[in-house]
Design an enzyme around this catalytic site. Structure first.
Site, mmCIF file in Angstrom:
data_model
loop_
_atom_site.group_PDB
_atom_site.id
_atom_site.type_symbol
_atom_site.label_atom_id
_atom_site.label_comp_id
_atom_site.label_asym_id
_atom_site.label_seq_id
_atom_site.Cartn_x
_atom_site.Cartn_y
_atom_site.Cartn_z
ATOM 1 N N ALA A 51 0.983 -1.184 0.126
ATOM 2 C CA ALA A 51 -0.114 0.162 -0.105
ATOM 3 C C ALA A 51 0.858 1.434 0.184
ATOM 4 O O ALA A 51 0.431 2.236 0.526
ATOM 5 C CB ALA A 51 -0.865 -0.008 1.356
ATOM 6 N N ARG A 85 -2.808 8.824 -10.798
ATOM 7 C CA ARG A 85 -3.965 8.901 -11.611
ATOM 8 C C ARG A 85 -5.282 9.174 -11.266
ATOM 9 O O ARG A 85 -6.361 9.305 -11.807
ATOM 10 C CB ARG A 85 -3.749 7.687 -12.700
ATOM 11 C CG ARG A 85 -2.862 7.862 -13.597
ATOM 12 C CD ARG A 85 -2.695 6.603 -14.556
ATOM 13 N NE ARG A 85 -2.122 5.441 -13.838
ATOM 14 C CZ ARG A 85 -2.073 4.085 -14.186
ATOM 15 N NH1 ARG A 85 -2.753 3.703 -15.400
ATOM 16 N NH2 ARG A 85 -1.456 3.202 -13.636
ATOM 17 N N LYS A 119 -5.011 6.398 -3.286
ATOM 18 C CA LYS A 119 -6.079 5.497 -3.654
ATOM 19 C C LYS A 119 -6.504 4.508 -2.847
ATOM 20 O O LYS A 119 -7.780 4.256 -2.961
ATOM 21 C CB LYS A 119 -5.797 5.054 -5.185
ATOM 22 C CG LYS A 119 -4.744 3.859 -5.125
ATOM 23 C CD LYS A 119 -4.503 3.531 -6.607
ATOM 24 C CE LYS A 119 -3.130 2.334 -6.578
ATOM 25 N NZ LYS A 119 -2.984 1.849 -7.955
ATOM 26 N N THR A 125 7.819 -2.612 -6.640
ATOM 27 C CA THR A 125 7.187 -3.423 -5.772
ATOM 28 C C THR A 125 8.172 -4.294 -5.142
ATOM 29 O O THR A 125 7.771 -5.182 -4.088
ATOM 30 C CB THR A 125 6.381 -4.493 -6.711
ATOM 31 O OG1 THR A 125 7.018 -5.005 -7.734
ATOM 32 C CG2 THR A 125 5.201 -3.464 -7.351
ATOM 33 N N GLY A 150 2.018 -7.430 -16.382
ATOM 34 C CA GLY A 150 3.011 -8.432 -16.878
ATOM 35 C C GLY A 150 2.643 -9.911 -17.194
ATOM 36 O O GLY A 150 1.435 -10.286 -17.021
ATOM 37 N N GLU A 174 7.285 -7.642 -17.434
ATOM 38 C CA GLU A 174 6.312 -6.569 -17.405
ATOM 39 C C GLU A 174 6.253 -6.299 -18.939
ATOM 40 O O GLU A 174 7.022 -6.278 -19.721
ATOM 41 C CB GLU A 174 7.020 -5.574 -16.777
ATOM 42 C CG GLU A 174 7.118 -5.864 -15.378
ATOM 43 C CD GLU A 174 6.048 -5.853 -14.357
ATOM 44 O OE1 GLU A 174 4.864 -5.537 -15.208
ATOM 45 O OE2 GLU A 174 5.932 -6.436 -13.345
ATOM 46 N N TYR A 226 -38.474 18.661 10.198
ATOM 47 C CA TYR A 226 -37.199 18.422 10.597
ATOM 48 C C TYR A 226 -37.082 18.090 12.182
ATOM 49 O O TYR A 226 -37.515 18.893 12.955
ATOM 50 C CB TYR A 226 -36.257 19.558 10.245
ATOM 51 C CG TYR A 226 -34.714 19.404 11.057
ATOM 52 C CD1 TYR A 226 -33.902 18.593 10.674
ATOM 53 C CD2 TYR A 226 -34.548 20.206 12.247
ATOM 54 C CE1 TYR A 226 -32.566 18.355 11.243
ATOM 55 C CE2 TYR A 226 -33.462 19.974 13.048
ATOM 56 C CZ TYR A 226 -32.450 18.944 12.294
ATOM 57 O OH TYR A 226 -31.352 19.185 13.224
ATOM 58 N N ALA A 272 -47.620 17.923 9.635
ATOM 59 C CA ALA A 272 -46.608 18.446 8.641
ATOM 60 C C ALA A 272 -46.156 19.798 8.953
ATOM 61 O O ALA A 272 -46.462 20.370 10.061
ATOM 62 C CB ALA A 272 -47.507 18.628 7.425
ATOM 63 N N ASN A 332 -33.111 23.386 17.286
ATOM 64 C CA ASN A 332 -32.250 22.829 18.328
ATOM 65 C C ASN A 332 -31.061 23.860 18.376
ATOM 66 O O ASN A 332 -29.931 23.312 19.231
ATOM 67 C CB ASN A 332 -31.813 21.453 18.144
ATOM 68 C CG ASN A 332 -31.332 21.337 16.652
ATOM 69 O OD1 ASN A 332 -31.333 22.228 15.830
ATOM 70 N ND2 ASN A 332 -30.911 20.175 16.278
#
Length: 439
Positions: free
Chosen positions: A2, A8, A15, A69, A130, A145, A340, A354, A360
């Protein structure tokens, strides 16, 4: 692994840390590893992302520089120094792999007596992954690769997923032998395969039946594809367990959500976080619930928003265009429409008419949000506002158009806003034209 930031993605967030149906992407990968039987999980992180795992039970190894890697896996060496066994290497941006698939990969590794087994895929489309090079007997001899592959090698359909099972000894030996003499100038983990084979180890591969499961993502568009796959898996699990999801393709449910038997989820509903929907309850269509509780036989929607801390007790109703936050709605109590309710406790068998609002807000930040308490069997009128903190007792009624600023004792009728006053001919007396015209 990670350590990559995923440029990208065009995001300030790495990511593998993006949210995905109730978990971060990397957490999906960690969960699959644990469910597959991993006894120790080491996350290889960058210096910028290592703090993202402070509240988890994983070990963190920091890859100081993004050197490939192979270097990423080598960075985990210290955390696994005393470990002698099988090392499962996973891509943190591959959230679709399941524990069952990883279990099959491990079983194939054992069956072949391999030093390394690669999870591979054969997708219909051409991908820049790869290539798996095999000998005449079907054993893997190398992974090449795409940037370093010949035209003949690029024609190979079997691709590397970057998911592996290694025997620990051959892995560490091979990592000591790899170099950066390649098109990217990086230390490739893929190069360990050729070194293991050269040292007399056996390299096997298992082709995953569902190629999409092995694919990682690099863009937000690809992340959306992964999200849709996970959505369908989650929805299918709930439906097989006895939940009715009317339109699974428009329903998004986090993996952390709980749904009871015979619950019904209507189209275009989003259930997030720790939300629970009990047996026989209905939610939607066009409803959103976040960290909310919908009790047995309760209903929410359409066009309803249940925010964190909301509890609808058994048989309660939150209706059309109702928003509720940090409030408990008692059993069989109804909040039918256009209201609400925030920071409130409402008793059983009450009807909120209604356009009711609990005001609050406090101008004093030290006081925080203030609460409204409404008792059981209360009847409010249309267009009521409750200025918290305020309490309406059991069996009380509130007349329409009332702003409630003082406590209402049980059994009382409160309100009596000024009645309508009509001044006949007022417009004509001012000489203004009747805009309705002469019909």
């Amino acid at each position: 692994m990670a350590g990559g930031l995923g440029t990208r993605m065009r995001s300030s967030l790495a990511k593998h840390l993006h949210p995905l149906l109730g978990r971060r992407v990397v957490d999906w990968v960690i969960a699959s590893a644990r469910d597959a039987g991993a006894v120790k999980v080491v996350v290889v992180a960058s210096p910028d992302t290592k703090d993202a795992y402070e509240d988890t039970d994983v070990d963190v190894a920091v890859q100081g520089q993004p050197r490939g890697t192979g270097d990423a896996v080598a960075s985990a060496g210290a955390a696994l120094e005393a470990f002698d066994g099988r090392v499962l290497v996973l891509d943190a941006a591959a959230p679709l792999l399941t524990a069952e698939q990883l279990g099959t990969l491990a079983a194939e590794h054992e069956r072949h007596g391999a030093a390394v087994t690669i999870l591979t895929l054969e997708p219909q489309e051409r991908l820049p992954y790869g290539r798996i090079v095999r000998d005449a007997d079907g054993w893997v001899t190398a992974i090449v690769e795409e940037r370093d592959a010949s035209e003949e090698q690029r024609a190979i359909r079997e691709l590397n997923s970057s998911i592996y099972v290694f025997e620990s000894g051959p892995l560490w030996d091979a990592l000591d032998k790899i170099d950066a003499h390649n098109a990217q100038g990086e230390l490739y983990l893929t190069d360990t395969v050729a070194h293991i084979v050269a040292a007399g180890g056996r390299a096997a591969a298992w082709v995953v039946p569902e190629p999409i499961a092995a694919l990682g993502f690099n863009t937000r568009a690809e992340l959306a594809v992964a999200a849709a796959v996970l959505r369908d898996r989650i929805n299918e699990q709930h439906m097989l367990a006895g939940v009715t999801i009317v339109d699974p393709s428009s329903t998004w449910i986090d993996v952390t959500v709980g749904l009871g038997t015979d619950a019904t989820v209507h189209p275009f509903t989003v259930l997030r976080g720790g939300t629970t929907v009990a047996a026989g309850a209905e939610i939607g269509p066009h409803a959103v619930a976040v960290d909310a509780t919908v009790g047995e036989g309760a209903t929410a929607g359409p066009f309803c928003y249940l925010r964190p801390g909301t509890v609808l007790e058994a048989g309660a109703k939150a209706g059309t265009f109702v928003e509720i936050k940090n409030s408990r709605i008692g059993a069989r109590t109804k909040v039918p429409h256009l209201s609400y309710i925030g920071d409130a406790d409402i008793g059983e068998d009450t009807n909120i008419a209604a356009a009711n609002v609990t005001a609050n807000f406090s101008h004093d930040p030290a006081k925080g949000k203030r609460r409204t308490t409404v008792g059981r069997n209360v009847r409010t009128g249309v267009d009521n506002t409750f200025v918290a903190p305020v309490t309406v007792g059991d069996d009380a009624w509130v007349s329409p158009g009332t702003v409630v600023t003082d406590d209402v004792p049980p059994g009382s009728l409160a309100g009596f806003a000024p009645r309508q006053e009509t001044k006949e001919g007022w417009v004509y007396k001012r000489g203004e034209r009747d805009e309705r015209g002469d019909d």
